[in-house]
Design a protein around this motif. Structure first.
Motif, PDB file in Angstrom:
ATOM      1  N   THR B 113       0.855  -1.203   0.000  1.00  0.00           N
ATOM      2  CA  THR B 113       0.000   0.000   0.000  1.00  0.00           C
ATOM      3  C   THR B 113       0.889   1.251   0.000  1.00  0.00           C
ATOM      4  N   ASP B 114       0.263   2.417  -0.025  1.00  0.00           N
ATOM      5  CA  ASP B 114       1.029   3.685   0.017  1.00  0.00           C
ATOM      6  C   ASP B 114       1.938   3.718   1.247  1.00  0.00           C
ATOM      7  N   GLN B 115       1.345   3.367   2.388  1.00  0.00           N
ATOM      8  CA  GLN B 115       2.060   3.491   3.658  1.00  0.00           C
ATOM      9  C   GLN B 115       3.163   2.451   3.788  1.00  0.00           C
ATOM     10  N   VAL B 116       2.870   1.205   3.390  1.00  0.00           N
ATOM     11  CA  VAL B 116       3.884   0.139   3.469  1.00  0.00           C
ATOM     12  C   VAL B 116       5.037   0.466   2.519  1.00  0.00           C
ATOM     13  N   PHE B 117       4.709   0.999   1.341  1.00  0.00           N
ATOM     14  CA  PHE B 117       5.754   1.393   0.392  1.00  0.00           C
ATOM     15  C   PHE B 117       6.671   2.458   1.006  1.00  0.00           C
ATOM     16  N   ALA B 118       6.048   3.485   1.590  1.00  0.00           N
ATOM     17  CA  ALA B 118       6.837   4.579   2.169  1.00  0.00           C
ATOM     18  C   ALA B 118       7.755   4.056   3.272  1.00  0.00           C
ATOM     19  N   LEU B 119       7.207   3.194   4.114  1.00  0.00           N
ATOM     20  CA  LEU B 119       8.011   2.639   5.207  1.00  0.00           C
ATOM     21  C   LEU B 119       9.135   1.743   4.662  1.00  0.00           C
ATOM     22  N   ALA B 120       8.788   0.905   3.681  1.00  0.00           N
ATOM     23  CA  ALA B 120       9.772  -0.035   3.129  1.00  0.00           C
ATOM     24  C   ALA B 120      10.894   0.697   2.398  1.00  0.00           C
ATOM     25  N   LEU B 121      10.542   1.719   1.618  1.00  0.00           N
ATOM     26  CA  LEU B 121      11.574   2.449   0.868  1.00  0.00           C
ATOM     27  C   LEU B 121      12.539   3.163   1.809  1.00  0.00           C
ATOM     28  N   THR B 122      12.054   3.518   2.993  1.00  0.00           N
ATOM     29  CA  THR B 122      12.915   4.200   3.974  1.00  0.00           C
ATOM     30  C   THR B 122      13.747   3.197   4.760  1.00  0.00           C
ATOM     31  N   ARG B 123      13.127   2.091   5.192  1.00  0.00           N
ATOM     32  CA  ARG B 123      13.792   1.168   6.113  1.00  0.00           C
ATOM     33  C   ARG B 123      14.640   0.095   5.418  1.00  0.00           C
ATOM     34  N   LEU B 124      14.182  -0.420   4.271  1.00  0.00           N
ATOM     35  CA  LEU B 124      14.910  -1.536   3.646  1.00  0.00           C
ATOM     36  C   LEU B 124      16.388  -1.239   3.366  1.00  0.00           C
ATOM     37  N   PRO B 125      16.726  -0.036   2.840  1.00  0.00           N
ATOM     38  CA  PRO B 125      18.154   0.216   2.592  1.00  0.00           C
ATOM     39  C   PRO B 125      19.000   0.202   3.868  1.00  0.00           C
ATOM     40  N   GLN B 126      18.357   0.421   5.028  1.00  0.00           N
ATOM     41  CA  GLN B 126      19.099   0.438   6.304  1.00  0.00           C
ATOM     42  C   GLN B 126      19.253  -0.962   6.901  1.00  0.00           C
ATOM     43  N   LEU B 127      18.533  -1.949   6.348  1.00  0.00           N
ATOM     44  CA  LEU B 127      18.577  -3.304   6.907  1.00  0.00           C
ATOM     45  C   LEU B 127      19.551  -4.178   6.129  1.00  0.00           C
ATOM     46  N   PRO B 128      20.197  -5.158   6.808  1.00  0.00           N
ATOM     47  CA  PRO B 128      21.035  -6.111   6.075  1.00  0.00           C
ATOM     48  C   PRO B 128      20.160  -6.929   5.117  1.00  0.00           C
ATOM     49  N   ALA B 129      20.697  -7.291   3.956  1.00  0.00           N
ATOM     50  CA  ALA B 129      19.919  -7.991   2.919  1.00  0.00           C
ATOM     51  C   ALA B 129      19.165  -9.229   3.425  1.00  0.00           C
ATOM     52  N   PRO B 130      19.758 -10.084   4.284  1.00  0.00           N
ATOM     53  CA  PRO B 130      19.029 -11.289   4.707  1.00  0.00           C
ATOM     54  C   PRO B 130      17.790 -10.999   5.564  1.00  0.00           C
ATOM     55  N   GLU B 131      17.726  -9.780   6.132  1.00  0.00           N
ATOM     56  CA  GLU B 131      16.588  -9.450   7.010  1.00  0.00           C
ATOM     57  C   GLU B 131      15.384  -8.904   6.242  1.00  0.00           C
ATOM     58  N   LEU B 176       0.163   9.107  11.104  1.00  0.00           N
ATOM     59  CA  LEU B 176       0.613   8.981   9.706  1.00  0.00           C
ATOM     60  C   LEU B 176       1.456  10.171   9.240  1.00  0.00           C
ATOM     61  N   PRO B 177       0.954  11.432   9.337  1.00  0.00           N
ATOM     62  CA  PRO B 177       1.845  12.529   8.910  1.00  0.00           C
ATOM     63  C   PRO B 177       3.123  12.586   9.727  1.00  0.00           C
ATOM     64  N   ALA B 178       3.033  12.246  11.027  1.00  0.00           N
ATOM     65  CA  ALA B 178       4.253  12.271  11.862  1.00  0.00           C
ATOM     66  C   ALA B 178       5.263  11.244  11.342  1.00  0.00           C
ATOM     67  N   LEU B 179       4.769  10.063  11.006  1.00  0.00           N
ATOM     68  CA  LEU B 179       5.662   9.012  10.496  1.00  0.00           C
ATOM     69  C   LEU B 179       6.264   9.404   9.144  1.00  0.00           C
ATOM     70  N   PHE B 180       5.411   9.890   8.249  1.00  0.00           N
ATOM     71  CA  PHE B 180       5.904  10.243   6.911  1.00  0.00           C
ATOM     72  C   PHE B 180       6.874  11.412   6.967  1.00  0.00           C
ATOM     73  N   LEU B 181       6.669  12.311   7.936  1.00  0.00           N
ATOM     74  CA  LEU B 181       7.593  13.438   8.092  1.00  0.00           C
ATOM     75  C   LEU B 181       8.996  12.927   8.450  1.00  0.00           C
ATOM     76  N   THR B 182       9.048  11.920   9.341  1.00  0.00           N
ATOM     77  CA  THR B 182      10.359  11.377   9.717  1.00  0.00           C
ATOM     78  C   THR B 182      11.001  10.612   8.548  1.00  0.00           C
ATOM     79  N   MET B 183      10.177  10.208   7.578  1.00  0.00           N
ATOM     80  CA  MET B 183      10.733   9.522   6.397  1.00  0.00           C
ATOM     81  C   MET B 183      11.206  10.507   5.347  1.00  0.00           C
ATOM     82  N   VAL B 184      10.495  11.624   5.233  1.00  0.00           N
ATOM     83  CA  VAL B 184      10.826  12.611   4.196  1.00  0.00           C
ATOM     84  C   VAL B 184      11.978  13.517   4.652  1.00  0.00           C
TER      85      VAL B 184
END
Lengths: 110, 240
Positions: B113-131, B176-184
């Protein structure tokens, strides 16, 4: 629901799923192909962060717009940004922002 | 043993679940509202839950039940639902390089979804590949499950809940806006990005304010992209 309506639900669901899956799998194939095309197009990499910014813009709109809710939103977002600036994490800034936003709403309600 | 525990997919999934919890601040009130709106439009609790489970895209679900209740032709209902969801087309390619190949993606991408995408695009690069795979499964399944349960609760007790705690429905969505603000915020790396992101945020807010919320995300992102490509800041050079 009638069978025609169920069919509408299924077609809408399948269409939405395909819009989520197909571009993902296409890009994964493209990235792993031996044709030399192994980079994501630049415009797509730019559109990703902009989509998040757009989701932010949409979510800023208060549920019931009023002077109080706009002020609470501005204060809540400022606190979120301030805590993020200090901690550089996701959890605490959100918790602090929601708490302050709620506090402003409750004070105005009282 | 400890090494095995650290690389357990379940552990990674729980990490995703934990990090997706802020999303629920937006999911719970909206899914409650959808359940309520769907029953008011004549759908049963199970039918509303089926729509949430199968279509799983907030704005288009509201449009779907609204158009059906208004007696619109079904081909138009389907066309409009898909048109609103077309923005999802750009989400997958952005995550393709961040996630491993798996035969499970055809059904797991249902959770994008919009929200899962936003969270994943922010967090995935910070996680090790196997996780990453486990993290995505955990985060997306939590969001999907809560969305369905919220719809069912809203369909059965939505009116009672909103009457008893009127402020809750206003305060929780602020997560939601608070979370997205920390991502942007971390993406304001230079003037060019700052201008494009600001332009996008303001455009999305204005589109929503004037009732264009269904198309606000793609249109605002397009405004930001135009801004990004049109405006280029020149770096000053000091002549010797």
């Amino acid at each position: 629901m009638s069978s025609a309506l169920w069919l509408a639900v299924v077609v809408s669901a399948l269409g939405t799923l395909l819009m989520r899956v197909v571009p993902f799998l296409w890009m994964q194939r493209r990235l792993n192909s031996a044709t030399g095309i192994n980079n994501m197009p630049q415009w797509l990499g730019i559109l990703g962060p902009l989509m998040i910014a757009a989701v932010l813009g949409v979510s800023i709109m208060p549920v019931n717009p009023s002077a109080v809710s706009w002020i609470a939103t501005a204060i809540g977002l400022s606190v979120t940004l301030l805590v993020w600036w200090k901690l550089r994490s996701l959890g605490w800034p959100v918790a602090a922002g929601v708490a302050v936003f709620g506090l402003v709403q409750v004070i105005a309600y009282i | 043993m400890n090494h095995f525990a650290n690389h357990s997919p379940i552990r990674h999934a729980f990490k995703g679940v934990r990090e997706a919890i802020p999303l629920l601040g937006g999911y719970i009130p909206v899914s409650l509202s959808f359940g309520l709106v769907a029953t008011q439009a004549g759908f049963s609790m199970w039918e509303a839950a089926a729509i949430s489970a199968l279509i799983y895209a907030g704005a288009s679900q509201f449009l779907f039940v609204g158009m059906v209740a208004a007696g619109s032709p079904l081909w138009l209902v389907i066309a409009m639902t898909l048109l609103i969801n077309v923005r999802h087309v750009v989400y997958g390619p952005n995550l393709a390089a961040l996630l491993p190949r798996s035969r499970h993606w055809p059904w797991l991408m249902h959770g994008l979804t919009d929200q899962v995408f936003a969270l994943a695009l922010t967090r995935l690069p910070q996680l090790p590949a196997p996780e990453r795979f486990g993290w995505f499964v955990g985060a997306s399944l939590l969001a999907w499950g809560v969305w369905i349960i919220g719809t069912m609760v809203g369909a059965t007790a939505g009116e009672t809940l909103t009457a008893r705690w009127p402020l809750l429905g206003e305060v929780m969505p602020f997560a939601l806006p608070a979370l997205f603000l920390t991502m942007v915020a971390p993406r304001f790396t230079d003037k060019r990005w700052a201008l494009a992101l600001s332009c996008t945020i303001i455009a999305a807010l204005l589109f929503t304010f004037f009732g264009w919320s269904n198309v606000a995300i793609p249109l605002a992102a397009a405004c930001g992209a135009i801004c990004f490509y049109m405006v280029k800041f020149q770096t000053r050079r000091c002549n010797p």
